[in-house]
Design an enzyme around this catalytic site. Structure first.
Site, PDB file in Angstrom:
ATOM      1  N   PRO A  24       0.797  -1.224   0.000  1.00 37.30           N
ATOM      2  CA  PRO A  24       0.000   0.000   0.000  1.00 37.30           C
ATOM      3  C   PRO A  24       0.834   1.281   0.000  1.00 37.30           C
ATOM      4  CG  PRO A  24      -0.086  -1.097   2.133  1.00 37.30           C
ATOM      5  CD  PRO A  24       0.563  -2.048   1.182  1.00 37.30           C
ATOM      6  N   ASN A  25       0.320   2.254  -0.734  1.00 33.62           N
ATOM      7  CA  ASN A  25       0.885   3.610  -0.846  1.00 33.62           C
ATOM      8  C   ASN A  25       2.164   3.674  -1.673  1.00 33.62           C
ATOM      9  OD1 ASN A  25      -1.141   4.919   0.774  1.00 33.62           O
ATOM     10  ND2 ASN A  25      -0.239   3.878   2.518  1.00 33.62           N
ATOM     11  N   ARG A  32       5.277  10.974  -2.733  1.00 35.21           N
ATOM     12  CA  ARG A  32       4.915  10.794  -1.325  1.00 35.21           C
ATOM     13  C   ARG A  32       6.159  10.947  -0.435  1.00 35.21           C
ATOM     14  NH1 ARG A  32       4.809   4.756   1.084  1.00 35.21           N
ATOM     15  NH2 ARG A  32       4.023   5.227   3.156  1.00 35.21           N
ATOM     16  N   TYR A  37      11.085   8.543   1.124  1.00 34.68           N
ATOM     17  CA  TYR A  37      10.951   7.448   0.153  1.00 34.68           C
ATOM     18  C   TYR A  37      11.649   7.713  -1.183  1.00 34.68           C
ATOM     19  CZ  TYR A  37       7.570   5.764   3.545  1.00 34.68           C
ATOM     20  OH  TYR A  37       6.990   5.320   4.706  1.00 34.68           O
ATOM     21  N   ASN A  88       8.060  -5.605  -0.835  1.00 40.71           N
ATOM     22  CA  ASN A  88       7.960  -4.461   0.060  1.00 40.71           C
ATOM     23  C   ASN A  88       6.479  -4.372   0.395  1.00 40.71           C
ATOM     24  OD1 ASN A  88       7.861  -2.112   1.456  1.00 40.71           O
ATOM     25  ND2 ASN A  88       8.819  -0.826  -0.114  1.00 40.71           N
ATOM     26  N   ALA A  91       3.134  -0.724   4.778  1.00 32.55           N
ATOM     27  CA  ALA A  91       2.679  -0.759   6.171  1.00 32.55           C
ATOM     28  C   ALA A  91       2.216  -2.158   6.601  1.00 32.55           C
ATOM     29  CB  ALA A  91       1.554   0.250   6.364  1.00 32.55           C
ATOM     30  N   HIS A  94       4.225  -4.514   8.980  1.00 29.11           N
ATOM     31  CA  HIS A  94       4.209  -4.430  10.441  1.00 29.11           C
ATOM     32  C   HIS A  94       2.940  -5.017  11.061  1.00 29.11           C
ATOM     33  CE1 HIS A  94       7.356  -1.726   9.214  1.00 29.11           C
ATOM     34  NE2 HIS A  94       6.478  -0.884   8.669  1.00 29.11           N
ATOM     35  N   ASP A 101       1.395 -15.455   6.295  1.00 27.38           N
ATOM     36  CA  ASP A 101       0.928 -16.837   6.084  1.00 27.38           C
ATOM     37  C   ASP A 101       0.935 -17.211   4.601  1.00 27.38           C
ATOM     38  OD1 ASP A 101       0.604 -17.222   8.781  1.00 27.38           O
ATOM     39  OD2 ASP A 101      -1.591 -17.077   8.767  1.00 27.38           O
ATOM     40  N   GLU A 112      12.894  -9.491   1.629  1.00 28.36           N
ATOM     41  CA  GLU A 112      12.120  -8.330   2.082  1.00 28.36           C
ATOM     42  C   GLU A 112      12.905  -7.056   1.776  1.00 28.36           C
ATOM     43  OE1 GLU A 112      11.393  -8.304   6.302  1.00 28.36           O
ATOM     44  OE2 GLU A 112      10.300  -6.411   6.214  1.00 28.36           O
ATOM     45  N   HIS A 114      12.812  -2.568   1.744  1.00 28.33           N
ATOM     46  CA  HIS A 114      12.171  -1.295   2.084  1.00 28.33           C
ATOM     47  C   HIS A 114      13.006  -0.148   1.550  1.00 28.33           C
ATOM     48  CE1 HIS A 114       9.167  -3.179   4.497  1.00 28.33           C
ATOM     49  NE2 HIS A 114      10.106  -3.855   5.133  1.00 28.33           N
ATOM     50  N   LEU A 115      12.325   0.871   1.082  1.00 24.80           N
ATOM     51  CA  LEU A 115      13.017   2.059   0.589  1.00 24.80           C
ATOM     52  C   LEU A 115      13.753   2.752   1.735  1.00 24.80           C
ATOM     53  CD1 LEU A 115       9.971   3.227  -1.492  1.00 24.80           C
ATOM     54  CD2 LEU A 115      12.183   2.653  -2.504  1.00 24.80           C
ATOM     55  N   SER A 116      13.048   2.942   2.837  1.00 29.22           N
ATOM     56  CA  SER A 116      13.629   3.646   3.983  1.00 29.22           C
ATOM     57  C   SER A 116      14.259   2.641   4.939  1.00 29.22           C
ATOM     58  CB  SER A 116      12.530   4.435   4.708  1.00 29.22           C
ATOM     59  OG  SER A 116      11.570   3.543   5.263  1.00 29.22           O
ATOM     60  N   ARG A 121      13.412   4.663  12.146  1.00 28.93           N
ATOM     61  CA  ARG A 121      12.148   5.401  12.177  1.00 28.93           C
ATOM     62  C   ARG A 121      11.331   5.043  13.423  1.00 28.93           C
ATOM     63  NH1 ARG A 121       9.348   4.927   6.553  1.00 28.93           N
ATOM     64  NH2 ARG A 121       8.167   6.644   7.480  1.00 28.93           N
ATOM     65  N   ARG A 125       7.640   0.646  13.281  1.00 29.23           N
ATOM     66  CA  ARG A 125       8.194   0.152  12.013  1.00 29.23           C
ATOM     67  C   ARG A 125       9.375  -0.797  12.229  1.00 29.23           C
ATOM     68  NH1 ARG A 125       5.649   3.636   8.147  1.00 29.23           N
ATOM     69  NH2 ARG A 125       5.273   5.652   9.091  1.00 29.23           N
TER      70      ARG A 125
HETATM   71  C1  DHK Z   1       7.073   1.665   3.047  1.00 27.07           C
HETATM   72  C2  DHK Z   1       5.949   1.998   3.732  1.00 27.07           C
HETATM   73  O1  DHK Z   1       4.852   2.373   3.093  1.00 27.07           O
HETATM   74  C3  DHK Z   1       5.932   2.034   5.199  1.00 27.07           C
HETATM   75  O2  DHK Z   1       4.662   1.764   5.727  1.00 27.07           O
HETATM   76  C4  DHK Z   1       6.960   1.102   5.821  1.00 27.07           C
HETATM   77  C5  DHK Z   1       8.264   1.114   3.698  1.00 27.07           C
HETATM   78  C6  DHK Z   1       8.333   1.344   5.181  1.00 27.07           C
HETATM   79  C7  DHK Z   1       9.523   1.477   2.945  1.00 27.07           C
HETATM   80  O3  DHK Z   1      10.441   2.076   3.504  1.00 27.07           O
HETATM   81  O4  DHK Z   1       9.621   1.141   1.769  1.00 27.07           O
HETATM   82  O5  DHK Z   1       7.012   1.299   7.195  1.00 27.07           O
END
Ligand code: DHK
Length: 162
Positions: A24-25, A32, A37, A88, A91, A94, A101, A112, A114-116, A121, A125
């Site tokens: 998501p997002n 964003r 990110y 990735n 959210a 977490h 599953d 796995e 993640h960008l950040s 953080r 997270r």
């Molecule tokens: C991306 C998200 O949308 C966050 O909810 C995660 C992750 C971190 C990222 O760093 O790619 O906490």
């Protein structure tokens, strides 16, 4: 590197099909919270993944969804269509037992990403429901996290093939 016959290259690609999932997002990446990110859009990340995949001799498919159920459906489908997963989960990393599953049910190697750097953080997270079932994690390198993750997944598949 030795030149491989075309048939062998195709067979190798079939055995190295990597599904890259964006949660998501992540469709908003590029606009964003760019300080966290980065400025690279998801379309650019996907294009970079495709280019790297052909360099590495693997096939890559990418998929983004804001919906937990759609991500679970795509992970389930990967049982018959992929040989490794780079994820990735945004959210859902977490919170989602359902995604954890589904990943377990595939019995596929998972990387796995993640960008950040999630560990720098907020405390919520720092916990990932995927980390302990993944081969490894790549965090904090922006768009490069995905490229490093793809390289890692290709490496895992190459080692399996031996
Ligand atoms: C991306 C998200 O949308 C966050 O909810 C995660 C992750 C971190 C990222 O760093 O790619 O906490």
């Amino acid at each position: 590197m030795a030149v491989q016959p075309r048939r062998k290259v195709r067979a190798l690609r079939r055995s190295r099909r990597i599904l890259v999932l964006h949660g998501p997002n992540l469709n908003l990446v590029g606009t964003r919270e760019p300080a966290i990110y980065g400025a690279t859009t998801l379309a650019d990340i996907d294009a970079q993944l495709k280019a790297l995949a052909s360099e590495l001799g693997v096939a890559v498919n990418t998929f983004q969804s804001n919906s937990e159920g759609e991500l679970v459906d795509r992970i389930q489908a990967a049982r018959n269509s992929a040989t490794a997963i780079v994820i990735n989960a945004g959210a859902y990393t977490h919170t989602s037992v359902a995604i954890r599953d589904a990943l377990l049910a595939t019995e596929l190697p998972v990387v796995e990403v993640h960008l950040s750097n999630t560990y720098k953080r907020e405390a919520f997270r720092h916990r990932s429901l995927i980390a302990d079932i993944a081969v490894g994690q790549v965090v904090g390198f922006g768009a490069d996290s995905y490229l490093l993750g793809l390289r890692a997944a290709a490496g895992v598949l190459a080692r399996h093939a031996r």
